[in-house]
Design a protein around this motif. Structure first.
Motif, PDB file in Angstrom:
ATOM      1  N   GLY A  55      36.915  27.579  47.430  1.00  0.00           N
ATOM      2  CA  GLY A  55      36.408  27.192  48.738  1.00  0.00           C
ATOM      3  C   GLY A  55      35.171  27.922  49.212  1.00  0.00           C
ATOM      4  N   ARG A  56      34.505  28.619  48.308  1.00  0.00           N
ATOM      5  CA  ARG A  56      33.368  29.454  48.711  1.00  0.00           C
ATOM      6  C   ARG A  56      32.306  28.684  49.497  1.00  0.00           C
ATOM      7  NH1 ARG A  56      28.787  30.189  45.864  1.00  0.00           N
ATOM      8  NH2 ARG A  56      29.775  29.173  44.059  1.00  0.00           N
ATOM      9  N   VAL A  57      31.935  27.497  49.016  1.00  0.00           N
ATOM     10  CA  VAL A  57      30.868  26.733  49.677  1.00  0.00           C
ATOM     11  C   VAL A  57      31.333  26.196  51.023  1.00  0.00           C
ATOM     12  CG1 VAL A  57      29.314  24.762  49.473  1.00  0.00           C
ATOM     13  CG2 VAL A  57      29.818  26.169  47.461  1.00  0.00           C
ATOM     14  N   ALA A  58      32.499  25.577  51.043  1.00  0.00           N
ATOM     15  CA  ALA A  58      33.008  25.013  52.298  1.00  0.00           C
ATOM     16  C   ALA A  58      33.254  26.093  53.341  1.00  0.00           C
ATOM     17  CB  ALA A  58      34.288  24.230  52.041  1.00  0.00           C
ATOM     18  N   LEU A  59      33.757  27.230  52.915  1.00  0.00           N
ATOM     19  CA  LEU A  59      34.021  28.320  53.862  1.00  0.00           C
ATOM     20  C   LEU A  59      32.737  28.789  54.524  1.00  0.00           C
ATOM     21  CD1 LEU A  59      36.610  30.276  51.705  1.00  0.00           C
ATOM     22  CD2 LEU A  59      37.081  29.239  53.938  1.00  0.00           C
ATOM     23  N   GLU A  63      31.546  28.383  58.522  1.00  0.00           N
ATOM     24  CA  GLU A  63      31.033  29.501  59.328  1.00  0.00           C
ATOM     25  C   GLU A  63      29.732  29.123  60.025  1.00  0.00           C
ATOM     26  OE1 GLU A  63      30.508  32.706  56.629  1.00  0.00           O
ATOM     27  OE2 GLU A  63      32.641  33.254  56.568  1.00  0.00           O
ATOM     28  N   LEU A  64      28.950  28.256  59.382  1.00  0.00           N
ATOM     29  CA  LEU A  64      27.661  27.839  59.929  1.00  0.00           C
ATOM     30  C   LEU A  64      27.783  26.654  60.886  1.00  0.00           C
ATOM     31  CD1 LEU A  64      25.499  28.134  56.677  1.00  0.00           C
ATOM     32  CD2 LEU A  64      25.559  29.725  58.615  1.00  0.00           C
ATOM     33  N   GLY A  65      29.001  26.183  61.125  1.00  0.00           N
ATOM     34  CA  GLY A  65      29.207  25.135  62.111  1.00  0.00           C
ATOM     35  C   GLY A  65      29.382  23.737  61.560  1.00  0.00           C
ATOM     36  N   TYR A  66      29.623  23.608  60.267  1.00  0.00           N
ATOM     37  CA  TYR A  66      29.839  22.286  59.669  1.00  0.00           C
ATOM     38  C   TYR A  66      31.325  21.936  59.683  1.00  0.00           C
ATOM     39  CZ  TYR A  66      24.987  22.332  58.228  1.00  0.00           C
ATOM     40  OH  TYR A  66      23.606  22.352  58.240  1.00  0.00           O
ATOM     41  N   ASP A  67      31.600  20.643  59.698  1.00  0.00           N
ATOM     42  CA  ASP A  67      32.964  20.117  59.681  1.00  0.00           C
ATOM     43  C   ASP A  67      33.331  19.842  58.230  1.00  0.00           C
ATOM     44  OD1 ASP A  67      35.373  18.877  60.123  1.00  0.00           O
ATOM     45  OD2 ASP A  67      34.522  17.083  61.057  1.00  0.00           O
ATOM     46  N   CYS A  68      34.102  20.717  57.626  1.00  0.00           N
ATOM     47  CA  CYS A  68      34.281  20.703  56.170  1.00  0.00           C
ATOM     48  C   CYS A  68      35.689  20.325  55.735  1.00  0.00           C
ATOM     49  CB  CYS A  68      33.949  22.081  55.594  1.00  0.00           C
ATOM     50  SG  CYS A  68      32.236  22.564  55.813  1.00  0.00           S
ATOM     51  N   ALA A  69      35.756  19.829  54.515  1.00  0.00           N
ATOM     52  CA  ALA A  69      37.008  19.649  53.785  1.00  0.00           C
ATOM     53  C   ALA A  69      36.714  19.989  52.336  1.00  0.00           C
ATOM     54  CB  ALA A  69      37.524  18.220  53.912  1.00  0.00           C
ATOM     55  N   GLY A  70      37.768  20.294  51.575  1.00  0.00           N
ATOM     56  CA  GLY A  70      37.590  20.625  50.173  1.00  0.00           C
ATOM     57  C   GLY A  70      38.627  19.924  49.319  1.00  0.00           C
ATOM     58  N   SER A  76      45.851  27.033  41.836  1.00  0.00           N
ATOM     59  CA  SER A  76      45.587  28.462  41.987  1.00  0.00           C
ATOM     60  C   SER A  76      44.314  28.695  42.782  1.00  0.00           C
ATOM     61  CB  SER A  76      45.477  29.116  40.597  1.00  0.00           C
ATOM     62  OG  SER A  76      45.138  30.473  40.701  1.00  0.00           O
ATOM     63  N   MET A  77      43.294  27.916  42.519  1.00  0.00           N
ATOM     64  CA  MET A  77      42.049  28.014  43.277  1.00  0.00           C
ATOM     65  C   MET A  77      42.278  27.623  44.733  1.00  0.00           C
ATOM     66  SD  MET A  77      39.495  28.963  41.298  1.00  0.00           S
ATOM     67  CE  MET A  77      39.074  29.067  39.566  1.00  0.00           C
ATOM     68  N   LEU A  78      43.002  26.525  44.926  1.00  0.00           N
ATOM     69  CA  LEU A  78      43.240  26.051  46.287  1.00  0.00           C
ATOM     70  C   LEU A  78      44.082  27.036  47.094  1.00  0.00           C
ATOM     71  CD1 LEU A  78      43.849  22.260  45.651  1.00  0.00           C
ATOM     72  CD2 LEU A  78      41.922  23.284  46.864  1.00  0.00           C
ATOM     73  N   ALA A  79      44.954  27.781  46.446  1.00  0.00           N
ATOM     74  CA  ALA A  79      45.750  28.778  47.166  1.00  0.00           C
ATOM     75  C   ALA A  79      44.847  29.814  47.820  1.00  0.00           C
ATOM     76  CB  ALA A  79      46.733  29.449  46.210  1.00  0.00           C
ATOM     77  N   VAL A  80      43.794  30.215  47.113  1.00  0.00           N
ATOM     78  CA  VAL A  80      42.830  31.160  47.686  1.00  0.00           C
ATOM     79  C   VAL A  80      42.085  30.504  48.841  1.00  0.00           C
ATOM     80  CG1 VAL A  80      40.777  32.552  47.236  1.00  0.00           C
ATOM     81  CG2 VAL A  80      42.576  32.385  45.500  1.00  0.00           C
ATOM     82  N   ALA A  81      41.624  29.270  48.632  1.00  0.00           N
ATOM     83  CA  ALA A  81      40.892  28.567  49.689  1.00  0.00           C
ATOM     84  C   ALA A  81      41.731  28.439  50.948  1.00  0.00           C
ATOM     85  CB  ALA A  81      40.477  27.179  49.188  1.00  0.00           C
ATOM     86  N   ARG A  82      43.000  28.088  50.797  1.00  0.00           N
ATOM     87  CA  ARG A  82      43.868  27.914  51.963  1.00  0.00           C
ATOM     88  C   ARG A  82      44.134  29.235  52.672  1.00  0.00           C
ATOM     89  NH1 ARG A  82      47.224  23.777  48.288  1.00  0.00           N
ATOM     90  NH2 ARG A  82      46.305  21.823  49.067  1.00  0.00           N
ATOM     91  N   SER A  83      44.210  30.315  51.920  1.00  0.00           N
ATOM     92  CA  SER A  83      44.455  31.616  52.546  1.00  0.00           C
ATOM     93  C   SER A  83      43.231  32.093  53.314  1.00  0.00           C
ATOM     94  CB  SER A  83      44.851  32.653  51.486  1.00  0.00           C
ATOM     95  OG  SER A  83      43.762  32.983  50.641  1.00  0.00           O
TER      96      SER A  83
END
Length: 203
Positions: A55-59, A63-70, A76-83
């Motif tokens: 989730g590095r890009v979406a996160l 932070e910059l004010g965009y409405d994001c989804a991933g 395993s990758m998504l677990a980090v993004a969700r946390s």
């Protein structure tokens, strides 16, 4: 099986995220993809991070004010993004059969991190068509990937630029611009390309 699954066996999302955390701590800019997106979509735009990994890009875009989804296929990758971004919708989906019925269309979709070369063999056209179907009219698809072994985590390239452009054309997307890196430098056949394709506007 996607090529990502083949090369990532035994590598957890937390290990992958730690590598970028270390780079950021050393002072490296790890947000080039997000910063380029800001040049093509205004703050507040809806952005899908396709093949989002941790989730590095979406996160960063959130932070910059965009409405994001991933969306990603690796739990395993998504677990980090969700946390790290519990407020962001994260979907465990295969891009080759992707639909997001609960999401409104997106202004921009970004696929960084060699997403396209790491797709399962033969699925590229379907993936691009699925992503194009999630865009608003005149929405943009931005992808970046290596074109030779020096710029890829696999021994041989699996898609070249003419082939990728053909996938996009079939999906109703037209090449708008091609860059040589996420920092915006011109494309000079250096083995890596960032491509901006755009969906046709409504008449």
């Amino acid at each position: 099986m996607t090529r990502w699954k083949e090369i990532s066996r035994g590598r957890s999302g937390s290990e992958y995220a730690a590598r970028f955390d270390q780079l950021a701590a050393s002072g490296a800019d790890v947000h080039g993809e997000a910063h380029l997106v800001t040049a093509f979509a205004p703050t507040g735009a809806r952005v899908l991070d396709a093949g989002c990994g941790t989730g590095r890009v979406a996160l960063r875009l959130a932070e910059l004010g965009y409405d994001c989804a991933g969306v990603d296929l690796d739990p395993s990758m998504l677990a980090v993004a969700r946390s790290r971004g519990p407020e962001i919708p994260w979907y465990e989906r295969d891009l080759a059969s992707l639909t997001l019925p609960d999401e409104a269309p997106f202004d921009l979709i970004v696929a960084a991190g060699n997403v396209m070369p790491l797709l399962a063999e033969g699925t590229g056209p379907a993936v691009v068509a699925n992503l194009a179907a999630l865009l608003v009219p005149a929405g943009a698809l931005i992808t970046g990937f290596g074109l030779d072994a020096a710029h890829l985590p696999i021994p041989e390239p699996t898609v070249d630029l003419p082939g990728y452009d053909a996938w996009c054309t079939a999906g109703g997307l037209t090449l708008e611009q091609r860059l040589g890196a996420w920092d915006g430098q011109p494309y000079d056949e250096n083995g890596y390309a960032v491509s901006i394709h755009r969906l046709a506007p409504k008449d």
